[in-house]
Every structure is written in structure tokens, then in C-alpha cells.
Write an enzyme that holds these catalytic residues in place. Structure first.
Site, mmCIF file in Angstrom:
data_model
loop_
_atom_site.group_PDB
_atom_site.id
_atom_site.type_symbol
_atom_site.label_atom_id
_atom_site.label_comp_id
_atom_site.label_asym_id
_atom_site.label_seq_id
_atom_site.Cartn_x
_atom_site.Cartn_y
_atom_site.Cartn_z
ATOM 1 N N ARG A 46 40.716 24.433 34.832
ATOM 2 C CA ARG A 46 40.901 23.467 33.539
ATOM 3 C C ARG A 46 40.015 23.683 32.400
ATOM 4 O O ARG A 46 38.999 24.849 32.695
ATOM 5 C CB ARG A 46 40.747 22.051 34.164
ATOM 6 C CG ARG A 46 39.774 21.690 35.347
ATOM 7 C CD ARG A 46 37.908 21.644 34.923
ATOM 8 N NE ARG A 46 37.786 21.139 33.765
ATOM 9 C CZ ARG A 46 36.871 21.677 32.978
ATOM 10 N NH1 ARG A 46 36.095 22.678 33.330
ATOM 11 N NH2 ARG A 46 36.562 21.089 31.856
ATOM 12 N N GLY A 47 39.898 23.168 31.175
ATOM 13 C CA GLY A 47 39.337 23.404 30.345
ATOM 14 C C GLY A 47 40.127 24.342 29.319
ATOM 15 O O GLY A 47 40.825 25.215 29.895
ATOM 16 N N ALA A 48 40.353 23.905 28.100
ATOM 17 C CA ALA A 48 41.101 24.633 27.067
ATOM 18 C C ALA A 48 41.497 26.009 27.014
ATOM 19 O O ALA A 48 42.497 26.799 27.300
ATOM 20 C CB ALA A 48 40.906 23.903 25.721
ATOM 21 N N ARG A 89 50.185 21.305 30.241
ATOM 22 C CA ARG A 89 49.099 20.245 29.892
ATOM 23 C C ARG A 89 49.392 20.520 28.280
ATOM 24 O O ARG A 89 49.094 21.430 27.556
ATOM 25 C CB ARG A 89 47.718 20.761 30.375
ATOM 26 C CG ARG A 89 47.515 20.362 31.658
ATOM 27 C CD ARG A 89 46.194 20.399 32.007
ATOM 28 N NE ARG A 89 45.652 19.278 31.609
ATOM 29 C CZ ARG A 89 44.212 19.054 31.580
ATOM 30 N NH1 ARG A 89 43.274 20.166 32.076
ATOM 31 N NH2 ARG A 89 43.676 17.922 31.187
ATOM 32 N N GLN A 194 34.246 15.760 35.436
ATOM 33 C CA GLN A 194 33.880 17.054 35.162
ATOM 34 C C GLN A 194 32.250 17.513 34.995
ATOM 35 O O GLN A 194 31.912 18.564 35.326
ATOM 36 C CB GLN A 194 34.718 17.682 34.211
ATOM 37 C CG GLN A 194 36.155 17.711 34.353
ATOM 38 C CD GLN A 194 36.937 16.434 33.906
ATOM 39 O OE1 GLN A 194 36.370 15.409 34.048
ATOM 40 N NE2 GLN A 194 38.253 16.590 33.654
ATOM 41 N N ASP A 235 39.545 20.321 22.684
ATOM 42 C CA ASP A 235 40.748 20.767 23.309
ATOM 43 C C ASP A 235 41.618 21.297 22.216
ATOM 44 O O ASP A 235 42.777 22.055 22.391
ATOM 45 C CB ASP A 235 41.422 19.859 24.281
ATOM 46 C CG ASP A 235 40.438 19.826 25.378
ATOM 47 O OD1 ASP A 235 39.476 19.021 25.320
ATOM 48 O OD2 ASP A 235 40.785 20.528 26.450
ATOM 49 N N ASN A 245 39.163 15.782 22.322
ATOM 50 C CA ASN A 245 38.266 16.334 23.399
ATOM 51 C C ASN A 245 38.547 15.347 24.452
ATOM 52 O O ASN A 245 38.905 14.264 24.553
ATOM 53 C CB ASN A 245 36.880 16.421 23.187
ATOM 54 C CG ASN A 245 35.864 17.341 24.249
ATOM 55 O OD1 ASN A 245 36.464 18.467 24.547
ATOM 56 N ND2 ASN A 245 34.708 16.962 24.388
HETATM 57 O O1 MRU Z 1 40.964 17.956 31.146
HETATM 58 P P1 MRU Z 1 40.067 18.913 31.048
HETATM 59 O O2 MRU Z 1 38.693 19.039 32.160
HETATM 60 O O3 MRU Z 1 40.685 20.300 31.167
HETATM 61 O O4 MRU Z 1 39.259 18.784 29.669
HETATM 62 C C1 MRU Z 1 38.289 19.968 29.286
HETATM 63 C C2 MRU Z 1 37.704 19.090 28.217
HETATM 64 O O5 MRU Z 1 38.158 18.270 27.602
HETATM 65 C C3 MRU Z 1 36.412 19.712 27.912
HETATM 66 O O6 MRU Z 1 35.489 18.576 27.514
HETATM 67 C C4 MRU Z 1 36.158 20.828 26.972
HETATM 68 O O7 MRU Z 1 35.514 20.215 25.670
HETATM 69 C C5 MRU Z 1 37.448 21.515 26.478
HETATM 70 S S1 MRU Z 1 37.492 23.074 27.173
HETATM 71 C C6 MRU Z 1 35.907 23.906 26.528
#
Ligand code: MRU
Length: 343
Positions: A46-48, A89, A194, A235, A245
Site C-alpha cells: 500500500r501507499g500510492a 484502488r 498505518q 495519493d 491523502n
Molecule cells: O490507503 P493507503 O495506506 O495506501 O494510503 C496511503 C496514504 O494515504 C499515505 O498517507 C501516503 O501519503 C500516500 S503514499 C506515500
């Protein structure tokens, strides 16, 4: 060394299963794009930026495992895999960006085997560029971080959310490496924690000072002057700087404004979506209800309660002091600055 959660191993993709952290470090071995799609949907990765890299490898795996006997048939298989991966996603910009880039590399090839190689090479390149970009982003971010600073961050925009080093936490790492005294305040980030599970884990692993708070403690902490700056990841960033985000980012930005604390967004340029004029056009992923009605696998709400579970919110651009990318820092007005950075 700072953790790198994604690794290519001769013919398979190895992913650190983030749903198991911090209790155990389990590495998954994936051999086809269906498994990659499942890992993204269930947030094992996970994480963009990280799901972008995983998606690119999903295309590479689809290319390697396809039974196609000519290039057209292979490209048809890859298009179908791309559709499946991108649908997992919807909010993060990097996933479709990386999947389409890998698909395009295969499409540009002249023959079947060349296309298979091109897809894998592109995924490897995207992964390498992500780490290099995060290091560059971290260096740009240094000018925003005082010699001694308490940095509040939300969710996990660290090494685990990327191919390595991190975006928001990339700035923290660069500051620590530059000898600055940094303390990180980590919000737990309900519903999937997270912050508590992942950010706290990777910071402790790297020996970076941090303390964990519940999400609802961010307001009083900012009110008491207990943070010098806020840095979060992103994101998807619209052309005007509106930023999607993790849910809970927007209230922190409002509180930071109220208490005069600068609020920064750190993200690679691949997160910027110039096709969207504003954050109104960003699709917000709705996640399963049981993520809210349960905690760590245990039900915490009545069986028949209605739940809504938006995974992201949008912070309006006027609450953002700067957007830090691997190509430099964008300041208001963001439209021109982001156009220049993405050119
Ligand atoms: O749902 P996730 O855990 O994939 O979301 C990720 C985020 O929103 C993080 O806060 C992040 O800022 C983006 S990825 C560096």
C-alpha cells in the site's frame, strides 16, 4: 539499511506483507498479476508509489506468464491485466501511471520476447527511479526543516509506502542524515493504523525518534505548539494543488492553519494529475465496512450499525504551504508551479 518492501527475484515478485507488520515480517512470493491485484486490494502492499511499482511488476508478470504466441495476443493479455490492476484502488495516481507506462513499453517492442523483456525492464526502472526520486525529494525538503524540529506526520508516507526511503519520511530521513535533531509525531491513522503499525515500525527500525498519538490528539498537540511542521504524503494531487491523502489529513491541515504551523505535502511528480483542475474530480475509494466496525480482527461496533469508510480526504490547496517533489518545491500559486514541474 532502510527497508525496501518490493523486490524482483529472477521470475517472481517479493513483497513485504504490510498487513502482518509490526508483529511479523512475512515476504510474499507472487508469480502472476492476479496475485498482485489481490495484494494491492487487501493492502499487503500500500501507499500510492508502492502500489504503482507493484502494478508495474504485475504487468511484467502478466507478460512473462502469458501463453500468447504473437505480439498482438500478448498486448491484448497485458491490456486486460492493466484493467484489472488499475481497478484495484482508484484514488492513487501512481498505480495507473506506472501500469500504463509498463504497458506502453511492451507495446513499443518489435517482437514477443522483446515485449516481455521491455515490460520487466520498465518495472525495474520505475522501482529504481522511485527510490532515487525520494532521495532527491528529501534533499529539496531540507530547506523546510529547522535544525531541531518536531515533525507531525499522518498515515505512512515512508519507505513502506514507496519502493524505499519514503516521501514525507524521506524528508525526515534526509534531515536526520544531515545531522538535524528530529522528533516525529506519528498519528495512529484509524481505521487501519498505518501510523501505529507501519510508520512507528520503520522509524524505530532506523533509530529515528518518534512518539505515537491517537488521531484525535493532533489538535491539542498543535494548539500547544508541540509540532514545528506537518509533512504528509499524497495519493493524487490535482492541477491546482488540491491533495487527496489518507482520511484524516484534511482536519490536520485545518488545525495546522489555525495554529500557524506550516503544512507540507511530499510526493513524486507521478502523483500529480494535471488532467484534474481541482480536487472535486478525485475519486475517493470507499473501503469495506468491517475495517471500521472491527479493530485488529475484533468487532468493536454493533452488528447492524451502518458504516461509511472513505479511505481518503482532499485537502484544499490554500491550506498547503508547499508541495515537495523530486524535481523541486512547488509553492502557491500551484497551477503554474505544478505545470512546470510536470513538464
Ligand atoms: O490507503 P493507503 O495506506 O495506501 O494510503 C496511503 C496514504 O494515504 C499515505 O498517507 C501516503 O501519503 C500516500 S503514499 C506515500
Amino acid at each position: 539499511m532502510t527497508i525496501e518492501p518490493i523486490a524482483w527475484d529472477s521470475d517472481r515478485l517479493r513483497l513485504l506483507d504490510q498487513t502482518r507488520l509490526p508483529v511479523e515480517e512475512v515476504w510474499l512470493e507472487l508469480t502472476n498479476h492476479h496475485e498482485v491485484a489481490e495484494a494491492i486490494t487487501s493492502m499487503r502492499v500500500r501507499g500510492a508509489p508502492a502500489i504503482g511499482v507493484a502494478g508495474a511488476y504485475g504487468i511484467a508478470l502478466a507478460a512473462l506468464s502469458s501463453a500468447a504466441s504473437d505480439l498482438d495476443a500478448l498486448i491484448a493479455d497485458l491490456r486486460s491485466a492493466a484493467g484489472q490492476l488499475i481497478a484495484t484502488r482508484p484514488t492513487g495516481a501512481n498505480l495507473s501511471w506506472a501500469v500504463k507506462r509498463t504497458l506502453a513499453a511492451a507495446q513499443a517492442a518489435d517482437g514477443l520476447e522483446e515485449a516481455r523483456r521491455a515490460a520487466l525492464n520498465e518495472a525495474l526502472l520505475i522501482q529504481r527511479e522511485d527510490i532515487e526520486g525520494n532521495r532527491a525529494l528529501g534533499q529539496y525538503g531540507l530547506e523546510l526543516v529547522p535544525e531541531r524540529a518536531t515533525v507531525l506526520t499522518h498515515c505512512n508516507a515512508g519507505a513502506l509506502a514507496t519502493a524505499g526511503y519514503g516521501t514525507a519520511l524521506g524528508i525526515v530521513r534526509a534531515a536526520v542524515e544531515a545531522g538535524r535533531q528530529i522528533n516525529v509525531v506519528v498519528t495512529e491513522t484509524r481505521p487501519l493504523s498505518q501510523g501505529a503499525r507501519l510508520t512507528a515500525w520503520e522509524l524505530l527500525r532506523d533509530g529515528i525518534a518518534c512518539r505515537l498519538i491517537v488521531d484525535s490528539a493532533a489538535g491539542s498537540l498543535l494548539q500547544q505548539g508541540d509540532a514545528d511542521l506537518v509533512v504528509v504524503g499524497a495519493d493524487r494531487i490535482a492541477a491546482n494543488g488540491d491533495t487527496a491523502n489518507k482520511i484524516g489529513t484534511y482536519p490536520i491541515a485545518v488545525l495546522a492553519r489555525e495554529h500557524g504551523v506550516p503544512f507540507y505535502v511530499a510526493a513524486p511528480t507521478s502523483t500529480i494529475d494535471m488532467s484534474l483542475r481541482s480536487g472535486d474530480g478525485i475519486v475517493i475509494e470507499e473501503r469495506p465496512a468491517d475495517e471500521v466496525s472491527s479493530s485488529a480482527g475484533r468487532r468493536i461496533a454493533p452488528e447492524d450499525v451502518q458504516v461509511s469508510n472513505p479511505a481518503f480526504d482532499v485537502t484544499p490547496h490554500d491550506l498547503i504551504a508547499a508541495i515537495i517533489t523530486e524535481r523541486g518545491i512547488a509553492r502557491q500559486p500551484f497551477v503554474d508551479a505544478l505545470r512546470n514541474l510536470t513538464r
